[in-house]
Design a protein around this motif. Structure first.
Motif, mmCIF file in Angstrom:
data_model
loop_
_atom_site.group_PDB
_atom_site.id
_atom_site.type_symbol
_atom_site.label_atom_id
_atom_site.label_comp_id
_atom_site.label_asym_id
_atom_site.label_seq_id
_atom_site.Cartn_x
_atom_site.Cartn_y
_atom_site.Cartn_z
ATOM 1 N N SER A 60 -12.868 4.871 -14.624
ATOM 2 C CA SER A 60 -13.261 5.574 -13.404
ATOM 3 C C SER A 60 -14.286 4.746 -12.642
ATOM 4 O O SER A 60 -15.438 4.632 -13.050
ATOM 5 N N THR A 61 -13.842 4.176 -11.524
ATOM 6 C CA THR A 61 -14.696 3.274 -10.754
ATOM 7 C C THR A 61 -14.765 3.629 -9.272
ATOM 8 O O THR A 61 -15.538 3.033 -8.532
ATOM 9 N N ILE A 62 -13.966 4.598 -8.828
ATOM 10 C CA ILE A 62 -13.876 4.904 -7.400
ATOM 11 C C ILE A 62 -14.686 6.159 -7.059
ATOM 12 O O ILE A 62 -14.512 7.203 -7.678
ATOM 13 N N VAL A 63 -15.556 6.031 -6.073
ATOM 14 C CA VAL A 63 -16.256 7.184 -5.504
ATOM 15 C C VAL A 63 -15.742 7.310 -4.077
ATOM 16 O O VAL A 63 -15.851 6.379 -3.282
ATOM 17 N N TYR A 64 -15.140 8.448 -3.725
ATOM 18 C CA TYR A 64 -14.455 8.548 -2.439
ATOM 19 C C TYR A 64 -15.009 9.636 -1.532
ATOM 20 O O TYR A 64 -14.341 10.070 -0.590
ATOM 21 N N GLY A 65 -16.235 10.059 -1.775
ATOM 22 C CA GLY A 65 -16.842 11.079 -0.929
ATOM 23 C C GLY A 65 -17.847 11.905 -1.705
ATOM 24 O O GLY A 65 -18.185 11.598 -2.847
ATOM 25 N N THR A 66 -18.312 12.956 -1.082
ATOM 26 C CA THR A 66 -19.300 13.835 -1.694
ATOM 27 C C THR A 66 -18.692 15.214 -1.899
ATOM 28 O O THR A 66 -18.111 15.795 -0.976
ATOM 29 N N SER A 109 -12.369 19.599 -2.620
ATOM 30 C CA SER A 109 -11.546 18.970 -3.675
ATOM 31 C C SER A 109 -11.921 17.526 -3.979
ATOM 32 O O SER A 109 -11.123 16.784 -4.559
ATOM 33 N N VAL A 110 -13.128 17.131 -3.599
ATOM 34 C CA VAL A 110 -13.606 15.779 -3.926
ATOM 35 C C VAL A 110 -14.310 15.828 -5.282
ATOM 36 O O VAL A 110 -15.198 16.663 -5.487
ATOM 37 N N ALA A 111 -13.938 14.964 -6.191
ATOM 38 C CA ALA A 111 -14.564 14.940 -7.511
ATOM 39 C C ALA A 111 -16.047 14.612 -7.386
ATOM 40 O O ALA A 111 -16.458 13.814 -6.532
ATOM 41 N N SER A 112 -16.838 15.209 -8.256
ATOM 42 C CA SER A 112 -18.289 14.988 -8.226
ATOM 43 C C SER A 112 -18.692 13.743 -9.004
ATOM 44 O O SER A 112 -19.874 13.435 -9.122
ATOM 45 N N ARG A 133 -1.528 4.289 -7.515
ATOM 46 C CA ARG A 133 -1.258 3.882 -6.136
ATOM 47 C C ARG A 133 -1.503 4.972 -5.108
ATOM 48 O O ARG A 133 -1.314 4.744 -3.918
ATOM 49 N N ASN A 134 -1.881 6.167 -5.527
ATOM 50 C CA ASN A 134 -2.158 7.235 -4.568
ATOM 51 C C ASN A 134 -3.631 7.231 -4.196
ATOM 52 O O ASN A 134 -4.495 7.140 -5.065
ATOM 53 N N SER A 135 -3.921 7.337 -2.920
ATOM 54 C CA SER A 135 -5.304 7.294 -2.452
ATOM 55 C C SER A 135 -5.912 8.689 -2.461
ATOM 56 O O SER A 135 -5.319 9.632 -1.920
ATOM 57 N N PRO A 136 -7.098 8.862 -3.072
ATOM 58 C CA PRO A 136 -7.733 10.180 -3.101
ATOM 59 C C PRO A 136 -8.201 10.597 -1.724
ATOM 60 O O PRO A 136 -8.546 9.767 -0.883
ATOM 61 N N ALA A 137 -8.207 11.899 -1.491
ATOM 62 C CA ALA A 137 -8.623 12.412 -0.186
ATOM 63 C C ALA A 137 -9.354 13.735 -0.358
ATOM 64 O O ALA A 137 -9.181 14.438 -1.352
ATOM 65 N N ALA A 138 -10.182 14.053 0.627
ATOM 66 C CA ALA A 138 -10.811 15.366 0.677
ATOM 67 C C ALA A 138 -9.787 16.357 1.214
ATOM 68 O O ALA A 138 -9.236 16.161 2.297
ATOM 69 N N ILE A 139 -9.519 17.404 0.442
ATOM 70 C CA ILE A 139 -8.520 18.399 0.836
ATOM 71 C C ILE A 139 -9.154 19.787 0.730
ATOM 72 O O ILE A 139 -9.416 20.269 -0.372
ATOM 73 N N PRO A 140 -9.412 20.439 1.839
ATOM 74 C CA PRO A 140 -10.049 21.763 1.794
ATOM 75 C C PRO A 140 -9.166 22.781 1.072
ATOM 76 O O PRO A 140 -7.967 22.870 1.329
ATOM 77 N N PRO A 189 0.380 12.450 -4.853
ATOM 78 C CA PRO A 189 0.699 11.765 -3.596
ATOM 79 C C PRO A 189 -0.017 12.263 -2.356
ATOM 80 O O PRO A 189 -0.261 11.491 -1.433
ATOM 81 N N ASP A 190 -0.359 13.549 -2.298
ATOM 82 C CA ASP A 190 -1.053 14.034 -1.096
ATOM 83 C C ASP A 190 -2.547 13.762 -1.121
ATOM 84 O O ASP A 190 -3.271 14.134 -0.198
ATOM 85 N N GLY A 191 -3.024 13.076 -2.169
ATOM 86 C CA GLY A 191 -4.435 12.707 -2.255
ATOM 87 C C GLY A 191 -5.282 13.617 -3.106
ATOM 88 O O GLY A 191 -6.481 13.360 -3.281
ATOM 89 N N LEU A 192 -4.697 14.691 -3.645
ATOM 90 C CA LEU A 192 -5.484 15.651 -4.428
ATOM 91 C C LEU A 192 -5.750 15.116 -5.833
ATOM 92 O O LEU A 192 -4.818 14.863 -6.600
ATOM 93 N N TYR A 193 -7.021 14.957 -6.169
ATOM 94 C CA TYR A 193 -7.408 14.619 -7.530
ATOM 95 C C TYR A 193 -7.408 15.903 -8.339
ATOM 96 O O TYR A 193 -7.932 16.933 -7.909
#
Length: 338
Positions: A92-98, A116-119, A127-134, A204-208
């Protein structure tokens, strides 16, 4: 649709909407995970689906709503029937938001509102990019048992963490691509799903989301083997979720055991020996562990000084409970997500 494992793209893909089943897209070369985004009852943004893909040709650029009567998700055609690969845990090396999550209780309804952003950091595996998903999840704040348990599935999710990350006991992966057949077990890891060392991966939709023990979150919450687990989350029926350690510092274990012998063959049956590759390789044996068939038991702690039924994440199969003792909120059904 044709799929080759390891290929970056699908060779053909068609998306159908409406009762007439009209074909909107043909001849696309899409990322191998796109099929997961075409879920019943969800709005599918085609442009987002294509952002990391090579497009052969596009007939209609459109945002489509997939109707349950006209479209069914397709699944990868796996042929693996034993645990033979070594798929390392992704660092685990990626931080993609708060993370932004609030939990409120009003009129016996607990509402978890999240982006939905991991803490914690997550892995970069599939290959899927994480995203903030309300998302908004509502559960019963005073849950009770239903007449019969509800089994979770790819369409009914187990619950959510206190930081708003979805728990998912199942992956949408089946032997021979048959959704009515043998479902691959994520803990078995026979096909490799790029799970990171915090128990999750990105769809695929970015949801972790989580398929395993949320070790990063547990550390943040002060989890210790020397005391009762802190509150990790809430199940879809409203009962609390803890990890491993219960009252009297009791290490909880599941009561599922591997079946003996060989699986059936023929048709979409995989054959081979029961080794944990599939969920169907396991059976519940009362008393084999400390927990019931839904990985639950009663517990007393600071959150519930008078005691409560609670679910426990375990180190062994199924890790995330596979059924719910109460009535699940509709917010945890795939077609009803807010």
């Amino acid at each position: 649709r044709q799929y080759r494992r390891g290929s970056a793209c699908l060779t053909t893909y068609a998306l159908y909407v409406g009762k007439g089943g009209y074909s909107l897209l043909k001849g696309l070369a899409l990322d191998s995970g796109v099929y997961q985004s075409c879920r019943v009852g969800l709005e599918v943004n085609v442009i987002n689906q294509l952002r990391n893909c090579r497009v052969a040709w596009l007939l209609v650029p459109i945002v489509a709503f997939v109707n349950v009567a006209s479209a069914q998700p397709s699944f990868r055609d796996w042929g693996i029937n034993q645990i033979t690969i070594s798929d390392p845990v992704v660092a685990s090396t990626i931080v993609y938001g708060t993370n932004a999550t609030s939990i409120t209780v009003t009129n016996d309804i607990r509402t978890i509102t999240t982006n939905s952003v991991a803490s914690h950091a997550i892995g970069a595996g599939n290959r899927n990019s994480p995203a903030a998903i309300p998302r908004v999840y509502q559960v019963d704040a005073t849950p009770s048992f239903a007449s019969n348990p509800t089994f979770t599935s790819i369409a009914v999710k187990f619950g959510v963490t206190v930081t708003g990350i979805l728990f998912d006991a199942y992956a949408a992966e089946f032997f021979a691509g048959d959704p009515n057949g043998w479902n691959y077990s994520v803990p078995g890891n026979a096909i490799g799903l790029w799970i990171d060392d915090n128990g999750g991966h990105v769809q695929p939709d970015g949801l972790y989301h989580l398929h395993g023990l949320p070790t990063g979150l547990m550390a943040q919450l002060g989890w210790s083997a020397e005391s009762h687990s802190p509150l990790i989350g809430f199940a879809a029926d409203g009962f609390p979720v803890y990890a491993l350690i219960g009252e009297a510092v009791n290490v909880h274990t599941s009561s599922y055991v591997l079946k003996t012998g060989s699986r059936p063959t023929g048709g979409s049956n995989p054959g081979g020996t029961y080794d944990g590759t599939f969920h169907n390789d396991w059976s519940f044996q009362s008393g084999a562990g400390t927990l019931d068939a839904c990985n639950g038991t009663t517990t007393v702690n600071g959150d519930y000084p008078n005691g409560t039924y609670a679910y426990f994440l375990t180190a062994d199969y199924p890790v995330i409970p596979a059924c719910l003792k109460g009535v699940p909120s509709e917010d945890f059904r795939v077609s009803r997500r807010r």
